[in-house]
Design a protein around this motif. Structure first.
Motif, PDB file in Angstrom:
ATOM      1  N   ASP A 220      27.192  15.568 -23.725  1.00  0.00           N
ATOM      2  CA  ASP A 220      26.402  16.534 -24.049  1.00  0.00           C
ATOM      3  C   ASP A 220      25.548  15.945 -25.719  1.00  0.00           C
ATOM      4  O   ASP A 220      26.368  15.646 -26.082  1.00  0.00           O
ATOM      5  N   GLU A 221      24.595  16.764 -25.650  1.00  0.00           N
ATOM      6  CA  GLU A 221      23.600  16.841 -26.785  1.00  0.00           C
ATOM      7  C   GLU A 221      24.088  15.048 -27.888  1.00  0.00           C
ATOM      8  O   GLU A 221      24.218  14.557 -28.643  1.00  0.00           O
ATOM      9  N   SER A 222      23.027  14.234 -26.689  1.00  0.00           N
ATOM     10  CA  SER A 222      23.033  12.834 -27.520  1.00  0.00           C
ATOM     11  C   SER A 222      22.111  12.413 -28.100  1.00  0.00           C
ATOM     12  O   SER A 222      21.799  11.381 -28.645  1.00  0.00           O
ATOM     13  N   PHE A 223      20.733  13.082 -27.334  1.00  0.00           N
ATOM     14  CA  PHE A 223      19.259  12.791 -28.183  1.00  0.00           C
ATOM     15  C   PHE A 223      18.505  14.368 -29.388  1.00  0.00           C
ATOM     16  O   PHE A 223      19.258  15.148 -28.738  1.00  0.00           O
ATOM     17  N   SER A 224      17.539  13.666 -30.010  1.00  0.00           N
ATOM     18  CA  SER A 224      16.993  14.550 -30.735  1.00  0.00           C
ATOM     19  C   SER A 224      15.896  15.227 -29.292  1.00  0.00           C
ATOM     20  O   SER A 224      14.652  15.655 -29.912  1.00  0.00           O
ATOM     21  N   TRP A 225      15.113  13.591 -28.847  1.00  0.00           N
ATOM     22  CA  TRP A 225      14.120  13.802 -28.577  1.00  0.00           C
ATOM     23  C   TRP A 225      13.628  13.452 -27.047  1.00  0.00           C
ATOM     24  O   TRP A 225      14.818  12.029 -26.793  1.00  0.00           O
ATOM     25  N   VAL A 226      13.504  14.132 -25.988  1.00  0.00           N
ATOM     26  CA  VAL A 226      13.302  13.178 -25.121  1.00  0.00           C
ATOM     27  C   VAL A 226      11.712  13.463 -24.284  1.00  0.00           C
ATOM     28  O   VAL A 226      11.194  14.503 -24.905  1.00  0.00           O
ATOM     29  N   ALA A 227      11.058  12.364 -24.154  1.00  0.00           N
ATOM     30  CA  ALA A 227      10.065  12.118 -23.350  1.00  0.00           C
ATOM     31  C   ALA A 227       9.661  11.402 -21.902  1.00  0.00           C
ATOM     32  O   ALA A 227      10.587  11.090 -21.442  1.00  0.00           O
ATOM     33  N   LEU A 228       8.808  12.473 -21.077  1.00  0.00           N
ATOM     34  CA  LEU A 228       8.629  12.449 -20.139  1.00  0.00           C
ATOM     35  C   LEU A 228       7.591  12.419 -19.873  1.00  0.00           C
ATOM     36  O   LEU A 228       5.948  13.159 -20.110  1.00  0.00           O
ATOM     37  N   THR A 229       7.180  10.931 -19.214  1.00  0.00           N
ATOM     38  CA  THR A 229       5.777  11.013 -18.244  1.00  0.00           C
ATOM     39  C   THR A 229       5.881  10.300 -17.143  1.00  0.00           C
ATOM     40  O   THR A 229       6.560   9.334 -16.105  1.00  0.00           O
TER      41      THR A 229
ATOM     42  N   PRO B 147      20.702  20.258 -29.869  1.00  0.00           N
ATOM     43  CA  PRO B 147      20.710  21.877 -30.324  1.00  0.00           C
ATOM     44  C   PRO B 147      19.459  21.610 -31.765  1.00  0.00           C
ATOM     45  O   PRO B 147      19.641  21.073 -32.129  1.00  0.00           O
ATOM     46  N   GLY B 148      18.264  22.314 -31.212  1.00  0.00           N
ATOM     47  CA  GLY B 148      16.817  22.290 -32.026  1.00  0.00           C
ATOM     48  C   GLY B 148      15.976  21.080 -31.404  1.00  0.00           C
ATOM     49  O   GLY B 148      15.255  20.781 -32.048  1.00  0.00           O
ATOM     50  N   GLY B 149      16.670  20.231 -30.886  1.00  0.00           N
ATOM     51  CA  GLY B 149      15.739  18.426 -30.212  1.00  0.00           C
ATOM     52  C   GLY B 149      14.828  19.122 -29.533  1.00  0.00           C
ATOM     53  O   GLY B 149      13.739  20.463 -28.525  1.00  0.00           O
ATOM     54  N   ARG B 150      14.110  18.174 -29.098  1.00  0.00           N
ATOM     55  CA  ARG B 150      12.779  18.556 -28.692  1.00  0.00           C
ATOM     56  C   ARG B 150      12.051  17.725 -27.410  1.00  0.00           C
ATOM     57  O   ARG B 150      12.882  17.153 -27.030  1.00  0.00           O
ATOM     58  N   ILE B 151      11.886  18.776 -25.974  1.00  0.00           N
ATOM     59  CA  ILE B 151      11.009  17.549 -24.927  1.00  0.00           C
ATOM     60  C   ILE B 151       9.605  17.474 -25.390  1.00  0.00           C
ATOM     61  O   ILE B 151       9.080  18.799 -25.493  1.00  0.00           O
ATOM     62  N   LEU B 152       8.903  16.769 -24.694  1.00  0.00           N
ATOM     63  CA  LEU B 152       8.237  16.420 -25.188  1.00  0.00           C
ATOM     64  C   LEU B 152       7.577  15.915 -23.312  1.00  0.00           C
ATOM     65  O   LEU B 152       7.886  14.863 -22.810  1.00  0.00           O
ATOM     66  N   VAL B 153       6.446  16.755 -22.570  1.00  0.00           N
ATOM     67  CA  VAL B 153       6.534  16.268 -21.446  1.00  0.00           C
ATOM     68  C   VAL B 153       4.244  16.282 -20.920  1.00  0.00           C
ATOM     69  O   VAL B 153       3.735  16.629 -22.011  1.00  0.00           O
ATOM     70  N   VAL B 154       4.316  14.920 -20.283  1.00  0.00           N
ATOM     71  CA  VAL B 154       2.574  14.707 -20.102  1.00  0.00           C
ATOM     72  C   VAL B 154       3.077  14.466 -18.131  1.00  0.00           C
ATOM     73  O   VAL B 154       3.268  14.220 -18.398  1.00  0.00           O
TER      74      VAL B 154
END
Length: 254
Positions: A93-102, A124-131
Motif C-alpha cells: 500500500d502507498e508505494s507510489f506518488s504517480w501511476v501512469a496508464l498508457t 495519499p494525495g498521489g496522482r494517476i495519469l491516464v492516456v
C-alpha cells in the motif's frame, strides 16, 4: 484487448508512431508543468514517454499485463519492467506518488478493479495519469494504430470511471488532432502536424484522438458519530469501506 508489446514497439518506431509520441508527450508536459513526479509506476506500455519523465523522478518502475508481454526498459541498464495482473499489483500500500496508464485501460475487461488497485498503491494525495483513446476522435475509428483497439472512452465516461474508483479528476487535455492517414508522403504530415495540434487544441478539443487525464487520490478523515446513548463511534471513510469489502471478496474467493 490490448496489442502486444512487440507490436506497440514496432508501431512507435514508424513515422506515424514517432509523431504520435511527440504530440502526446507535449500534451502531457503541458498538463504536468514543472512538477516533480517522485516515485512513479508506469502501467501498460508507457515506454515511449518514460525518457521524458525520468529526469523528474526519483525512481520509475514499469508493470505490463502478462498477455501484453514485457518490452525491456531501460535499454542499457537493469530491466525495470515486470509482468503482472493489473488488478493484483505486487506492491505494498502507498508505494507510489504517480501511476501512469498508457495502452492499458481500454483493453482490460473491467476498469474499476484496476483503478481500485492503483488507488491502493498510491500514496495519499498521489496522482494517476491516464492516456486513453477518445471515442469522439478519428484515431479510435481506424485500426491502423494502437488507439483503434479496445474500448475508447468519452471524456465523461473516463471521468465517471475515475470517480467510481474514488479518484478526483483534476484536469484533462486532448492530443492527436491530425487524421490517422499516413501514406508515402508522411513528411507532409510531419510538417503540418504541429499546426493541426495547435488548431485542434484551440477550436476542436473534443475531437482529439487521445484523452490525457490527471486525477488525485483523496483520503477523507474519519468522522466521529454518536449513537442514541451518546456513545461516540467512528465512521469509516468510503475508501476504507470499499477496501475492506474488496479484501472480503478476495478471501471468500480463495
Amino acid at each position: 484487448m490490448n496489442l502486444d508489446a512487440i507490436s506497440l514497439q514496432s508501431w512507435y518506431a514508424t513515422p506515424q508512431g514517432l509523431l504520435a509520441n511527440r504530440f502526446i508527450g507535449e500534451s502531457i508536459d503541458r498538463l504536468l508543468g514543472e512538477r516533480r513526479l517522485d516515485a512513479m509506476l508506469g502501467m501498460g506500455y508507457p515506454h515511449p514517454y518514460l525518457e521524458r519523465w525520468a529526469p523528474r523522478c526519483e525512481s520509475i518502475l514499469v508493470a505490463s499485463p502478462a498477455e501484453m508481454g514485457a518490452a525491456r526498459w531501460p535499454a542499457r541498464a537493469a530491466n525495470r519492467n515486470i509482468l503482472m495482473r493489473p488488478d493484483a499489483l505486487p506492491y505494498p500500500d502507498e508505494s507510489f506518488s504517480w501511476v501512469a496508464l498508457t495502452h492499458l485501460l481500454e483493453g482490460v475487461n473491467g476498469p474499476k478493479p484496476v483503478l481500485r488497485e492503483i488507488w491502493r498503491v498510491l500514496k495519499p494525495g498521489g496522482r494517476i495519469l491516464v492516456v486513453a483513446p477518445n471515442r469522439g476522435g478519428l484515431w479510435a475509428r481506424r485500426d491502423n494504430n494502437p488507439f483503434g483497439w479496445g474500448r475508447p472512452f468519452s471524456p465523461a465516461q473516463l471521468r465517471q470511471q475515475l470517480e467510481e474508483a474514488l479518484f478526483i479528476p483534476k484536469q484533462a487535455a486532448f492530443a492527436l488532432f491530425m487524421p490517422p492517414l499516413f501514406g508515402r508522403r508522411w513528411e507532409r504530415w510531419e510538417r503540418w502536424g504541429a499546426a493541426w495540434e495547435k488548431a485542434g487544441e484551440r477550436w476542436f478539443a473534443p475531437t482529439g484522438g487521445v484523452i490525457v487525464c490527471e486525477a488525485e487520490k483523496v483520503v477523507y478523515a474519519m468522522t466521529a458519530l454518536r449513537d442514541k446513548a451518546g456513545v461516540i463511534k467512528q465512521k469509516a471513510s468510503i475508501p476504507a469501506l470499499e477496501r475492506r469489502a474488496t479484501h472480503g471478496v478476495e478471501k471468500s474467493g480463495e
